[in-house]
Design an enzyme around this catalytic site. Structure first.
Site, mmCIF file in Angstrom:
data_model
loop_
_atom_site.group_PDB
_atom_site.id
_atom_site.type_symbol
_atom_site.label_atom_id
_atom_site.label_comp_id
_atom_site.label_asym_id
_atom_site.label_seq_id
_atom_site.Cartn_x
_atom_site.Cartn_y
_atom_site.Cartn_z
ATOM 1 N N GLY A 179 0.827 -1.207 0.000
ATOM 2 C CA GLY A 179 0.000 0.000 0.000
ATOM 3 C C GLY A 179 0.860 1.255 0.000
ATOM 4 O O GLY A 179 1.644 1.472 0.915
ATOM 5 N N GLU A 202 2.190 -0.755 -4.693
ATOM 6 C CA GLU A 202 0.937 -0.002 -4.745
ATOM 7 C C GLU A 202 0.085 -0.513 -5.910
ATOM 8 O O GLU A 202 0.558 -0.635 -7.036
ATOM 9 C CB GLU A 202 1.235 1.496 -4.872
ATOM 10 C CG GLU A 202 0.064 2.380 -5.286
ATOM 11 C CD GLU A 202 -1.173 2.257 -4.409
ATOM 12 O OE1 GLU A 202 -1.043 2.205 -3.179
ATOM 13 O OE2 GLU A 202 -2.288 2.193 -4.967
ATOM 14 N N HIS A 441 10.461 37.482 4.260
ATOM 15 C CA HIS A 441 11.553 36.947 3.432
ATOM 16 C C HIS A 441 12.753 36.670 4.328
ATOM 17 O O HIS A 441 13.029 37.463 5.227
ATOM 18 C CB HIS A 441 11.937 37.976 2.366
ATOM 19 C CG HIS A 441 13.068 37.529 1.495
ATOM 20 N ND1 HIS A 441 12.910 36.568 0.521
ATOM 21 C CD2 HIS A 441 14.377 37.905 1.466
ATOM 22 C CE1 HIS A 441 14.065 36.373 -0.088
ATOM 23 N NE2 HIS A 441 14.979 37.164 0.470
HETATM 24 P P1 NAD Z 1 -4.788 4.656 2.119
HETATM 25 O O1 NAD Z 1 -6.153 4.473 1.608
HETATM 26 O O2 NAD Z 1 -4.200 6.008 2.219
HETATM 27 O O3 NAD Z 1 -3.775 3.767 1.231
HETATM 28 C C1 NAD Z 1 -3.923 2.374 1.036
HETATM 29 C C2 NAD Z 1 -3.268 2.022 -0.296
HETATM 30 O O4 NAD Z 1 -3.196 0.607 -0.409
HETATM 31 C C3 NAD Z 1 -4.056 2.519 -1.484
HETATM 32 O O5 NAD Z 1 -3.207 3.350 -2.248
HETATM 33 C C4 NAD Z 1 -4.456 1.231 -2.219
HETATM 34 O O6 NAD Z 1 -4.463 1.390 -3.615
HETATM 35 C C5 NAD Z 1 -3.378 0.250 -1.775
HETATM 36 N N1 NAD Z 1 -3.722 -1.192 -1.824
HETATM 37 C C6 NAD Z 1 -4.879 -1.774 -1.417
HETATM 38 N N2 NAD Z 1 -4.792 -3.130 -1.572
HETATM 39 C C7 NAD Z 1 -3.560 -3.414 -2.076
HETATM 40 C C8 NAD Z 1 -2.866 -4.631 -2.446
HETATM 41 N N3 NAD Z 1 -3.421 -5.838 -2.303
HETATM 42 N N4 NAD Z 1 -1.601 -4.528 -2.944
HETATM 43 C C9 NAD Z 1 -1.020 -3.318 -3.090
HETATM 44 N N5 NAD Z 1 -1.629 -2.126 -2.734
HETATM 45 C C10 NAD Z 1 -2.878 -2.175 -2.233
HETATM 46 O O7 NAD Z 1 -4.774 3.913 3.528
HETATM 47 P P2 NAD Z 1 -3.705 3.908 4.704
HETATM 48 O O8 NAD Z 1 -2.383 4.355 4.224
HETATM 49 O O9 NAD Z 1 -3.833 2.562 5.319
HETATM 50 O O10 NAD Z 1 -4.285 5.011 5.681
HETATM 51 C C11 NAD Z 1 -5.633 4.914 6.135
HETATM 52 C C12 NAD Z 1 -6.202 6.246 6.512
HETATM 53 O O11 NAD Z 1 -5.585 6.681 7.707
HETATM 54 C C13 NAD Z 1 -5.963 7.338 5.483
HETATM 55 O O12 NAD Z 1 -6.977 7.407 4.532
HETATM 56 C C14 NAD Z 1 -5.946 8.565 6.345
HETATM 57 O O13 NAD Z 1 -7.225 9.101 6.431
HETATM 58 C C15 NAD Z 1 -5.511 8.085 7.707
HETATM 59 N N6 NAD Z 1 -4.127 8.503 7.963
HETATM 60 C C16 NAD Z 1 -3.820 9.828 7.959
HETATM 61 C C17 NAD Z 1 -2.518 10.217 8.181
HETATM 62 C C18 NAD Z 1 -2.182 11.675 8.183
HETATM 63 O O14 NAD Z 1 -3.075 12.482 8.356
HETATM 64 N N7 NAD Z 1 -0.934 12.037 7.962
HETATM 65 C C19 NAD Z 1 -1.523 9.289 8.378
HETATM 66 C C20 NAD Z 1 -1.861 7.951 8.376
HETATM 67 C C21 NAD Z 1 -3.173 7.574 8.165
#
Ligand code: NAD
Length: 470
Positions: A179, A202, A441
């Site tokens: 992911g 990804e 600046h």
């Molecule tokens: P995400 O939805 O951001 O990313 C998950 C990724 O996994 C996606 O890009 C998806 O395409 C990919 N994926 C799914 N199945 C897969 C597979 N079998 N093989 C390869 N890739 C695959 O989810 P996350 O990173 O788990 O985060 C979850 C949520 O937590 C986020 O949506 C966010 O709202 C929250 N979060 C926020 C922050 C922040 O604010 N900085 C930080 C961490 C998490």
């Protein structure tokens, strides 16, 4: 058995949404009870999310900053990493804040109940090994949990979700990150800086799918040197125990069978809406598992509200806190509705990516006409002094009125810079307003005013052909 409780407001879940709601309610004079399964409030954000991950990202930043200093003629020896001290530092930060929250419960007169609450009626919650809580109003703030895919569920200490990865048991020689979203890239950055060879896989064609591609590009380029491999348009279809690690089967562009010492699965989060009797309370849930709420965060039971991750995207702590306070004000009879124009989002990678309001991706999807101003950080003196001229600032404006609709940033400190954009969007500012405000600046904030200046023929550092100016 503990004594049963009758309360005006019960908040189920003590994360940043839940405790913000409980504290405001108590300040406004409501008899308030906060139920959480953990001994101290803070939720996933404080205990297993934002705060521990940002502690580790800070440590990772120190490592990469020291390495990058070589370009300025300053060389450090290879860092020695003492995991026990790093873990202890993180735990101390979390515990200090959690203890402070517990103290704030006491000071504000919020009754804190430790235990899992389950609805047994429209105005009744039973707490495991705890009291029955009868309430006038309830706010459900139960958050979300990492998504578990059946194909990637393996009961092995080598397979981690974000919680296990944050515990930092070891720095594996090789790490597969499944992911390329927020969590995968943030924690991948941490492990890469600490010495793991990170492979990120990804599913879609881009890292951080849904985020504007030009904002992701500088990060993707930098990650190429930090990560061992990045496979886009590739799916991890299977993981299994193998000698000395986990064998992962990849399908798509990066197809192959590879063995890694550890695997981090970060494929999204899902709302915590099952297993605690929402149906007993007459609260309806969407087919994606989010609690159905109206514009005041009221559920299908008029006495029950839902906020934060369990009530819908975006799953962000600051959105939850604002919704929590909104719900309390609605309960107090104030005519409030949920109508933010800009909920900022920050990915705390290196460089950081941040955006607020309308994105170019959304504008294209909605067929919405916008003018876009871009300021590449190569033209920023401040960015050059930091050795980081690969950043980007862009502003989306409504073509006729010049009103700022959205801002996107990529670069170090983007997460801090984005707040100016939130204020501008919420206050209905035009890009001319941003251009006419004097920015200090040399700072990275100038990239915002200079981006705005390009729309009005005022930019000193970016040459814009005359016909493009309004
Ligand atoms: P995400 O939805 O951001 O990313 C998950 C990724 O996994 C996606 O890009 C998806 O395409 C990919 N994926 C799914 N199945 C897969 C597979 N079998 N093989 C390869 N890739 C695959 O989810 P996350 O990173 O788990 O985060 C979850 C949520 O937590 C986020 O949506 C966010 O709202 C929250 N979060 C926020 C922050 C922040 O604010 N900085 C930080 C961490 C998490």
């Amino acid at each position: 058995m503990p004594e049963n409780i009758t309360t005006q407001l019960v908040v189920l879940g003590g994360g940043p949404g839940g405790y913000a709601a409980a504290f405001l309610a108590a300040e406004r004079g409501l008899k308030t009870t906060l139920i959480d399964a953990a001994p101290k409030p803070g939720g996933a954000c404080l205990h297993v999310g934002c705060i521990p991950s940002k502690t580790l990202l800070h440590a990772a930043g120190v490592v990469t900053t020291a390495r990058d200093a070589a370009a300025f003629g300053i060389k450090f020896a290879r860092p020695e990493i003492d995991l026990a001290t790093l873990r202890a530092k993180g735990n101390k930060i979390v515990d200090t804040h959690a203890s402070h929250l517990l103290e704030l419960c006491k000071k504000r007169g919020v009754t804190h109940v430790e235990g899992r609450g389950i609805f047994t009626g429209p105005k009744l919650i039973e707490v495991d090994d705890g009291p029955e809580v009868t309430f006038d109003h309830c706010i459900v703030a139960t958050g979300s949990s990492p998504t578990k895919l059946p194909t990637l569920s393996l009961d092995s200490p080598r397979v981690m979700d974000s919680t296990a990865a944050l515990a930092l048991e070891s720095v594996p020689a090789t790490l597969l990150v499944v992911g390329g979203g927020y969590i995968g890239l943030e924690l991948g950055t941490v492990y890469a800086a600490l010495g793991s060879k990170v492979t990120c896989v990804e599913l879609t064609g881009n890292l951080l799918p849904g985020v504007d591609v030009d904002l992701v590009r500088p990060l993707a380029n930098r990650l190429k040197s930090q990560f061992d491999k990045i496979h886009l348009s590739t799916k991890v279809t299977k993981i299994a125990e193998a000698k000395g690690g986990i064998r992962a089967t990849l399908e798509g562009e990066g197809a192959g069978d590879l063995v890694f010492e550890k695997v981090l699965v970060a494929v999204g989060r899902r709302p915590n809406s099952a297993g605690f009797g929402l149906d007993q309370a007459g609260v309806e849930v969407t087919d994606k598992g989010f609690v159905k709420v109206d514009e005041q965060r009221r559920t299908s039971n008029p006495h029950i509200f839902a906020i934060g991750d369990v009530a819908g995207e975006p799953m962000l702590a600051h959105k939850a806190a604002h919704e929590g306070k909104l719900a309390v004000q609605v309960i107090m009879g104030e005519p409030m509705v949920w109508e933010p124009r800009a909920i900022p989002a920050v990915v705390f990678t290196d460089p950081e990516i941040a955006w607020a309001g309308l994105t170019e991706t959304e504008a294209a999807k909605e067929n919405r006409e916008v003018r876009v101003a871009r300021f590449h950080w190569a033209a920023s003196g401040r960015a050059s002094t930091l050795g980081r001229s690969d950043g980007l600032t862009k502003i989306l404006v409504e073509p006729k009125s010049d009103q700022v609709l959205g801002v996107g940033l990529c670069g170090p400190g983007a997460g801090e810079l984005i707040s100016e954009a939130v204020v501008a969007i919420e206050m209905g500012a035009t890009s001319k307003d941003l251009a006419l405000c004097i920015h200090p600046h040399p700072t990275l904030t100038e990239t915002i005013s200079e981006a705005a200046e390009t729309l009005h023929g005022l930019s000193s550092h970016i040459y814009v052909q005359k016909k493009r100016i309004l």
